[in-house]
Design an enzyme around this catalytic site. Structure first.
Site, PDB file in Angstrom:
ATOM      1  CG  HIS A 380      -2.175  -0.770   1.015  1.00 20.62           C
ATOM      2  ND1 HIS A 380      -3.381  -0.203   0.685  1.00 20.62           N
ATOM      3  CD2 HIS A 380      -2.400  -2.112   1.073  1.00 20.62           C
ATOM      4  CE1 HIS A 380      -4.291  -1.134   0.556  1.00 20.62           C
ATOM      5  NE2 HIS A 380      -3.722  -2.310   0.782  1.00 20.62           N
ATOM      6  CD  GLN A 401      -3.484   8.368  -1.298  1.00 22.71           C
ATOM      7  OE1 GLN A 401      -3.051   9.511  -1.159  1.00 22.71           O
ATOM      8  NE2 GLN A 401      -2.714   7.290  -1.194  1.00 22.71           N
TER       9      GLN A 401
END
Length: 483
Positions: A380, A401
């Site tokens: 990640h 995000q």
């Protein structure tokens, strides 16, 4: 090679069944319930040496626990069945025609052929006559080709006797091949050999989708002839009333269903039982928004409003391995091995939803070694880190995000994230992971500051939970459900 796949559908419509939008029989808007009555006409099609069978009938009569008499006619059994044709049918015919309630007959072809006056009365009343097979016998041990031959003969004889081919099929005493054979026959608007739902549903058989209109064995007078069944008409009425009340309440809450009721001429056609049935019909008819329908009416309504969808692509449980990994290999960040292991699990229709497939993939992730799971964590990216600034995130990570505004930070916010990322990674050996779609910029920073105080085992477990949550959100976006 595809691993074993579970053939049964244990999910159906799940937590969000469709609104069937039943036709309104009055000014109440959509009907709140569809009540469907079936009258099984089996008298003259049952096991009997007179019909070429090895022994007499032993099922569904007043002789509870009866056994077949090999090689002999059973006078008492035969006369009980004769009562259904001679007396019970006409009592029920009067009840339904006087009340103006339509029904569907499940007619055994050989029984219909031996009862021309009853067939004429069914037709005059506008009742649907569906096929109940050639004979009312057990088909579980029939070779597939022999059952198919009986089905073809049943359709032909039914058409001769009634003047129309049957559009509905119900064997009842069926085999594992019955639904497949009825689907392959190709001429049935619906098949009823299922008890799996309160709504119709589509069953995929090869290249064809077959509509299933499920039947019932609980709201059924057959329980007058079984142990721990109904002992009186009042018990039958109470069970039907409770079933109706539960389904009617669901309909008022916007979750309308279908209520099936199964009847037999020789059972509820007895005077000591028919009053319980009459009380129920009067009770149901007194409610607004009740659609009394034949099964063919329900089938046509469903086919019109909820047609089979044969263009939705291959469901996950039926994909080839390369298709599966291509589609879902990125759900766990840069870790296609999770999808490869999930593919080996016994998948079925229950895994074709986001919830189901997530469960299979989470199982593969949870049973991996700690090093393998650590590999997923380290795959990640940092939140708002250098990869994001260089636009080198995966498409999923980029969208995630951005959803929390991490792609539009002030210089001070970016500096804060970079400092926290560095401190967190130095302490735990993997980046800070959180399901950003569940959060805002502020809540992410709060979680960052709180979680950095955990010990490593606690934070490792929390990071794994967040990875699973991210995977779930990704699957929901891919499969289009949040159930």
């Amino acid at each position: 090679m595809t691993p074993p796949r579970y053939p049964r559908d244990m999910i159906g419509y799940g937590a969000h069944p469709p609104d069937p939008r039943w036709p309104a029989p009055d000014s109440s808007g959509s009907a709140k319930i569809a009540v469907q009555i079936v009258l099984n006409y089996e008298e003259g099609g049952e096991n009997a040496t007179l019909h070429g069978d090895a022994g007499s009938e032993a099922f569904l009569s007043e002789i509870v626990g009866a056994a077949s008499w090999p090689g002999q006619r059973h006078w008492n059994m035969e006369s009980i069945y004769e009562y259904g044709a001679r007396a019970g049918f006409w009592r029920l015919h009067r009840l339904f025609t006087e009340m103006g309630i339509p029904l569907t007959v499940y007619g055994v072809a050989t029984a219909l052929a031996r009862s021309p006056e009853q067939v004429a009365a069914m037709k005059d009343a506008g009742w649907e006559i569906a096929s109940h097979g050639l004979r009312w016998i057990e088909y579980k041990d029939f070779p597939r080709q022999d059952e198919a031959a009986h089905m073809a003969e049943a359709v032909a004889l039914h058409t001769e006797v009634t003047g129309e081919r049957p559009l509905g099929w119900y064997t009842g005493r069926c085999s594992m091949n019955t639904v497949s054979l009825a689907s392959e026959e190709g001429g049935f608007a619906y098949v009823a050999d299922s008890y799996a739902d309160d709504l119709p549903y589509w069953h995929r058989e090869g290249e064809r989708s077959q509509l299933i209109v499920p039947y019932t064995l609980d709201a059924n007078d057959m329980r007058f002839a079984t142990p721990q069944g109904f002992n009186s008409g009042d018990q039958f009425f109470a069970y039907l009333k409770d079933s109706f009340d539960a389904l009617y309440a669901e309909g008022k809450a916007g979750r309308a269903k279908m209520m099936s009721v199964g009847l037999h001429c020789r059972l509820v056609g007895r005077p000591g039982r028919v009053q319980g049935l009459k009380k129920f019909l009067e009770y149901a008819a007194a409610h607004q928004g009740v659609w009394f329908a034949r099964r063919i009416d329900i089938a046509r309504h469903w086919a019109q409003h909820f047609p089979a969808s044969d263009s939705g692509g291959v469901p996950p449980s039926q994909m080839r391995k390369d298709e599966f990994v291509e589609a879902f290999g990125g759900v766990f960040e840069h870790s296609p091995w999770v999808a490869k292991r999930a593919y080996k699990i016994e998948l079925g229709a229950a895994h074709d939803t986001a919830e189901g497939l997530h469960n299979a993939m989470a199982r593969a992730f949870r049973t991996a070694s700690e090093d393998e799971r650590l590999g997923v964590l380290t795959a990640h990216p940092d939140l708002a880190g250098k990869l994001a600034q260089a636009k080198r995130l995966t498409a999923s990570s980029t969208d995630e995000q951005a959803s929390a505004g991490l792609d539009a930070l002030t210089d001070q916010e970016r500096a804060t994230f970079e400092m926290l990322n560095a401190d967190y990674t130095a302490k735990f050996g993997f980046p800070f992971i959180i399901a950003v779609k569940d959060n805002t910029k502020a809540s992410i920073l709060d979680a960052f500051r709180r979680r950095i105080g955990h010990d490593r085992p606690t934070e490792f477990a929390e990071a794994c939970r967040q990875v699973e949550r991210i995977a779930r959100l990704r699957l929901e976006a891919m499969l289009g459900d949040a159930g």
